[in-house]
Scaffold this motif. Structure first.
Motif, PDB file in Angstrom:
ATOM      1  N   ILE A 136      -8.917   1.864   0.449  1.00 26.98           N
ATOM      2  CA  ILE A 136      -8.104   1.800  -0.758  1.00 26.98           C
ATOM      3  C   ILE A 136      -8.713   2.717  -1.817  1.00 26.98           C
ATOM      4  O   ILE A 136      -9.888   2.583  -2.161  1.00 26.98           O
ATOM      5  N   LEU A 148      -5.465  -3.648   5.533  1.00 28.12           N
ATOM      6  CA  LEU A 148      -5.319  -2.896   4.288  1.00 28.12           C
ATOM      7  C   LEU A 148      -6.100  -1.589   4.344  1.00 28.12           C
ATOM      8  O   LEU A 148      -5.661  -0.581   3.799  1.00 28.12           O
ATOM      9  N   ARG A 174      -4.283   6.384  -1.167  1.00 24.53           N
ATOM     10  CA  ARG A 174      -3.803   5.054  -0.771  1.00 24.53           C
ATOM     11  C   ARG A 174      -3.951   4.123  -1.976  1.00 24.53           C
ATOM     12  O   ARG A 174      -5.062   3.817  -2.407  1.00 24.53           O
ATOM     13  N   LEU A 209      -6.880   0.175  -6.542  1.00 21.75           N
ATOM     14  CA  LEU A 209      -6.532  -1.229  -6.338  1.00 21.75           C
ATOM     15  C   LEU A 209      -6.034  -1.821  -7.646  1.00 21.75           C
ATOM     16  O   LEU A 209      -6.743  -1.823  -8.650  1.00 21.75           O
ATOM     17  N   VAL A 228       0.859  -1.175   0.000  1.00 24.89           N
ATOM     18  CA  VAL A 228       0.000   0.000   0.000  1.00 24.89           C
ATOM     19  C   VAL A 228       0.901   1.232   0.000  1.00 24.89           C
ATOM     20  O   VAL A 228       1.709   1.419   0.914  1.00 24.89           O
ATOM     21  N   GLU A 264       1.149   5.218   0.215  1.00 27.49           N
ATOM     22  CA  GLU A 264       0.402   6.374   0.714  1.00 27.49           C
ATOM     23  C   GLU A 264       1.175   7.649   0.422  1.00 27.49           C
ATOM     24  O   GLU A 264       2.312   7.817   0.861  1.00 27.49           O
ATOM     25  N   CYS A 306      -3.042   0.470  -3.664  1.00 29.92           N
ATOM     26  CA  CYS A 306      -2.723  -0.903  -3.255  1.00 29.92           C
ATOM     27  C   CYS A 306      -2.417  -1.769  -4.470  1.00 29.92           C
ATOM     28  O   CYS A 306      -3.240  -1.900  -5.383  1.00 29.92           O
TER      29      CYS A 306
END
Length: 212
Positions: free
Chosen positions: A128, A125, A106, A131, A99, A101, A108
């Motif tokens: 998100i 997690l 964020r 993704l 992940v 940041e 992932c």
């Protein structure tokens, strides 16, 4: 943040401050053209040739390939242990979910995730925004499992990866198996993500291959 797909599980993330992050670089044997794009940071989810070819990335990038918290300037990258299969790594080994940041976002990248995460990992997690998820099956979760993970995580953007294309000769499924479960998907050459202007609902985006 700008996000481009370089092929397979490899993406280029470019922050507003022009920091470049490349995920899971592949070597020349995979079939995709090598991007040869300089980077500041490279993440490696596991040590397979189609995900760990750090030597193909120009410059002198910081390599993040371990679980735990990594602070690189104004970027925080956290790695979470997972597996490349459904037998706790007995078939294909371990995998790290990263992940990233930065800039209030964020992002992932689940690498070659081979199983659906348990509740503890799902909670770890957290929220998100973007993704990056494999959908081709065989070596990873398949389209149906990927769709289930999307439902559980409820990310803002979903970028499918690790699927069959004319460039590669792997026994994995094409992206269409996943996209048909999200018929409102979008197609873009470049995804620009801004924390102040995120869509309200999950949006699947199929990125076209960026070749430089």
């Amino acid at each position: 943040m700008k996000i481009q797909w370089l092929g397979h599980a490899c993406f280029l993330l470019t922050t507003e401050s022009n920091t470049r992050i490349i995920t899971d670089p592949f070597d020349e044997t995979i079939g995709y053209p090598l991007p040869r794009i300089p980077a500041d940071i490279v993440t490696v989810s596991h040590q397979h040739f189609d995900h760990n070819a750090v030597g193909t990335v120009p410059g002198n990038p910081r390599v993040v390939q371990d679980a735990g918290e990594h602070i690189l300037g104004n970027i925080k990258i956290t790695g979470y242990h997972s597996y490349h299969d459904k037998k706790q790594g007995a078939q294909r080994g371990k995998n790290i979910i990263f992940v990233v940041e930065t800039e209030g976002l964020r992002v992932c990248h689940v690498g070659d995730l081979g199983h659906l995460p348990d509740q503890g990992l799902m909670e770890a997690l957290g929220r998100i925004d973007v993704l990056m998820i494999p959908v081709g099956g065989y070596f990873t979760i398949d389209a149906g499992e990927a769709a289930e993970l999307v439902r559980q995580l409820s990310p803002i953007y979903v970028l499918p990866m690790h699927y069959k294309t004319p460039y590669i000769n792997l026994p994995i499924a094409p992206v269409t198996d996943f996209l048909k479960m999200f018929p409102a998907f979008d197609e873009k050459e470049l995804l620009v993500v801004n924390r102040y202007n995120l869509p309200r609902q999950t949006t699947v985006v199929k990125l076209s291959l960026h070749v430089k």
